[in-house]
Structures are given as C-alpha cells and as structure tokens.
Design an enzyme around this catalytic site. Structure first.
Site, PDB file in Angstrom:
ATOM      1  N   ALA A   1      16.816 -39.326   3.338  1.00 54.56           N
ATOM      2  CA  ALA A   1      15.840 -38.247   3.496  1.00 54.56           C
ATOM      3  C   ALA A   1      14.572 -38.830   4.100  1.00 54.56           C
ATOM      4  CB  ALA A   1      15.514 -37.620   2.142  1.00 54.56           C
ATOM      5  N   LYS A   2      13.689 -37.987   4.537  1.00 50.42           N
ATOM      6  CA  LYS A   2      12.365 -38.439   4.985  1.00 50.42           C
ATOM      7  C   LYS A   2      11.430 -37.246   4.921  1.00 50.42           C
ATOM      8  CE  LYS A   2      10.515 -42.273   6.701  1.00 50.42           C
ATOM      9  NZ  LYS A   2      10.971 -43.656   6.485  1.00 50.42           N
TER      10      LYS A   2
END
Ligand code: NAD
Length: 429
Positions: free
Chosen positions: A114-115
């Site tokens: 994720a980011k």
C-alpha cells in the site's frame, strides 16, 4: 524530512504507474504468469481519496487531498509509507503501492502493499499545522487503516513524529480495550512510542548491506569504494553515514538544495550538522559546491539515488561513471535511463530489493508491538541482514537462471510467491 520544492531540474516527466506496470509485465512474461492473475495484479484493490479541512495558524481553513492506495493483501496486511510532498498524486501513489507489494513478497515477509500521501509542501506548514493535518488525515482514513489491516510508515516528508501523531489519533478513535493493540497501526515510530531499535536507519542499512554483498561477490572491499548519494534525508543520510563507517569514501552528495563533492571523502556527520544549521548543503567547508551535472558525472564506483523518482534519466544516465546503481529511492530510474545503463553494462540493484530494509524492520516493529517486546539492536540488525541477503541471493540466482536483469528477477521472485498463494486459494467465490 525535507522540503524539495526548489530544484526538480533534470527530472524527466514519466507516468510512474505506467512504468511500474511495464516492469510488472516484463517479469510476468518471464514467469509466464497466467492472464487472469495479470489482470488482478495490475490494479490496486482499493483506491481511497479523502478531502479534508485543516485549521491553519491564522484561523483560516484549508482543504487538502490525501490518498491511500491498497494494492494487494494476499500475503498479509497492506503495508506502505505515507508521503507529504507537493507532487503527490493518484498515479504516483498507485505505482508506489504496487512496488510495496513486490517488495514485501520478495523479502518473504507476511505483508501486502500500500502507499499513501497528502499533496502538501510540508516545509511551508508550522509544526502545529502539520500535526492537525496528520490527525485530520488519519481521522479521514478511519478504519481503512488498522494493525491487522493496513499499516502506514514514514516516507518522503514524514518521520517518526508524523507516525506518533497518526498512532495517537488512531488509538483515540478505537474502543478502549483495543488501544494497546492499536499502537501497531503504524511503524517507524520513535522508541518512546513503541518503535523498534534500528528502524530509523534500516533503509540505509539495507542499501549498505546489498552494496557489501555485491562487492564481496566481485572480490572488492567496501573500504576501496567511492560512493555518491543523491538525497540527504532518512535514506540518503543513513546510507552515507553507514557506508562511510564501513570505510568507503562518500565522494558526492546532492539534495534539492544543491550538490557537494570531495574526492577524498566527505565528513558525513559534519555535512549533516551543516545541513541542519543552514538548511542546505552548499557552503560546507569540507568540500566544494558543485553543479547537478558535476554530481551525476562524479568519479565513483557506486551511485545511490535516494531522493525521489525519475532521477536517473536519458539525460543523467549517460553522465554516470559508477559500475553499480543501488536504488535507495523508489522508482529513481526511468525507462530511458535504464536502457542507457544496460547499454553500458552498468548494473542496477532495484528499489524493491535495495530499499527493503525499511519495511523489513517495520515488520520487526509490528511483531514487537504484537508481543509487547523490545528486541535489542543486535537482534534487529542480524535479522535484517539475514532477510535482505536471502532476498539478494534469490535475485542474483534468478537473474542468472532466467538470463534477465536484476529488476526483472526481483519481480519474478515476488510475483511467484503471490501467484502461488492465489493458485492454492483460488478466486472467491
Ligand atoms: P526524506 O524526506 O527524508 O528525504 C528526501 C530527500 O530527497 C531530501 O534530502 C531532499 O532534499 C531530497 N530531494 C527531494 N527532491 C529532490 C530533487 N528534486 N533532487 C535532489 N534531491 C531531492 O525521504 P526518505 O524517507 O529519505 O525517502 C527517500 C526515498 O526513499 C523515497 O523514494 C522513498 O519512497 C524511499 N524509501 C524510503 C524509505 C524510508 O524508510 N524512509 C523506505 C523505502 C524507500
């Protein structure tokens, strides 16, 4: 954490997400990944965009846009940093989220990818404004993050303080009985707030461990290497410090304020003090100020881009004299830069391997939070070394077996782990 609004010179415009997809497709072809899985893995699972107000110091309100992209959780909770930067946009965060998926899979740790980020110039906000922005962003994300679900960490423009505010906001929004467990919602926290020994330096340390492994395989001693580092934030500073502690000469450093060279080796701690006092690298007495062109063409063995994406380009790659590029940053090499390096036989240790030290020690922090333990620095350092060197060996072996470049090989290892999990589990329903 540093503001980087001043010198994006030399940056080649490039859709990061297209670049990440092309890298994935190249490796998917090599491992002959089936079409259905390609379609699944090419898209993030969730794209969360939040618009939220922040009260500024002068009493006015400003709206900000924040992102959290959750690419994959097939191997474990979503995991990846939070970036505060004025270039943050959906395309960039989607690419960075996908890279986290391949990075955690390659390291063999039970996390997904994720980011997140907020489009903001952090240096233009006061400390109180940054705190309110962080708390409001965390609140807006709500239960889209959680210690068993999605676990943020620091990235460009954020640090342990940002994580402490995120953690404190999160635990104050969950049930009282879940508050201790809730500390594991973020990693990269300070030791006082439940962080891990060795987390702050972990990404730079991982960079240095792979440089050492590369040198050893070629019968080179680290102390004989000349290293240039772009970026002097978390990753750049710790890379420069650790590699010079290992005896190498750091001959050039460049950040958004300028470049500084010394062929006999820079005093990294002195440069850090100078940078903290003045806010820039220029004017440091232990070397000479230099142009961007002089930085990229400096005489060195290893070049570590550890700032932002799209830096080793069709324009800068031809200048590089290093035999090895170690990608401390995510996505620092554009396709044109990569072609030029390959043409000249310059080896690249790709981001998803080279900078994985951070997420590996984040995994240790998360484990320590779960079991209410504090591990010694020696334990953390040894476990980091074991994991990153195992990944390094797998990449080198895969590159030889499949006759491909290191980046494609690193993807192959990660993709294989993920596709094996999909094959055994099947797709619901
Ligand atoms: P940071 O905010 O601490 O430092 C960023 C550095 O980049 C600063 O020195 C800044 O001056 C420099 N910079 C920014 N724009 C620049 C430009 N146009 N030209 C030259 N220098 C520029 O960020 P960080 O945490 O060190 O992250 C750096 C890179 O490493 C990013 O790509 C990030 O995604 C990646 N990364 C970070 C971690 C981590 O643990 N912090 C882990 C893995 C990967």
């Amino acid at each position: 954490m540093t503001d980087s609004s001043q010198v994006p010179a030399g940056t080649e415009h490039q859709s990061l997400y297209k670049m990440a997809q092309a890298q994935f497709e190249r490796a998917a072809d090599v491992v002959e990944l089936e079409q259905g899985l390609r379609e699944i893995l090419k898209q993030p699972k969730n794209e969360i965009i939040v618009n939220f107000p922040v009260k500024m110091d002068d009493g006015s309100y400003r709206m900000f846009t924040g992102y959290r992209i959750q690419h994959s959780n097939i191997l474990g909770p979503y995991k990846g940093g939070i970036r505060y930067h004025h270039d943050v946009n959906l395309d960039e965060v989607k690419a960075l989220a996908a890279w986290m998926t391949w990075k955690t899979a390659l390291a063999g740790i039970p996390f997904g990818g994720a980011k997140g980020g907020v489009n903001v110039r952090p240096a233009q906000l006061s400390n109180d404004e940054l705190m309110r922005l962080t708390r409001r962003f965390t609140h807006a994300l709500g239960t889209n993050i959680g210690p068993e679900y999605d676990i943020p960490a620091p990235d460009v423009g954020t640090n342990g303080q940002t994580m402490a505010w995120m953690m404190d906001t999160y635990v104050n929004t969950v049930a009282i009985v879940d508050r201790t467990r809730g500390r594991g919602v973020v990693t990269g926290k300070s030791l006082n707030c439940g962080g891990s020994a060795g987390r702050e330096k972990a990404t730079g340390q991982g960079v240095c461990l792979v440089i050492e492994a590369w040198a050893k395989a070629r019968n080179l001693a680290v102390k004989d290497l000349k290293v240039a580092v772009q970026g002097f934030g978390n990753v750049g500073y710790f890379t420069a410090k650790i590699i010079s502690d290992m005896g190498a000469k750091v001959v050039a450093v460049q950040d958004h304020t300028g470049a500084h060279l010394n062929g006999r080796g820079l005093d990294v701690e002195g440069l850090k003090r100078h940078n903290a006092q003045t806010g820039h690298l220029n004017g440091f007495p232990g070397g000479e100020d230099a142009s961007l062109e002089a930085f990229w063409s400096v005489d060195c063995d290893v070049m570590v881009p550890a700032a932002i994406e799209n830096q080793v380009t069709g324009k800068t790659a031809p200048l590089i004299k290093a035999k090895l590029i170690v990608e401390g940053a995510n996505g620092p090499t554009t396709p044109a830069g990569e072609r030029e390096l390959a043409r000249r036989g310059v080896e690249v240790i790709p981001d998803i391997l080279a900078n994985s030290g951070g997420v590996i020690v984040s995994f240790f922090e998360w484990l320590q939070n779960r079991s209410s333990e504090y591990w010694s620095l020696e334990t953390v350092d040894q476990k980091l070394k074991d994991i990153i060197l195992r990944a390094y060996s797998q990449v080198v072996k895969t590159a030889a077996d499949r006759r491909c470049d290191n980046r494609t090989a690193a993807y192959c290892v990660g993709i294989k782990r993920i596709s094996d999990a999909y094959k055994e589990r099947g797709i619901f329903p």
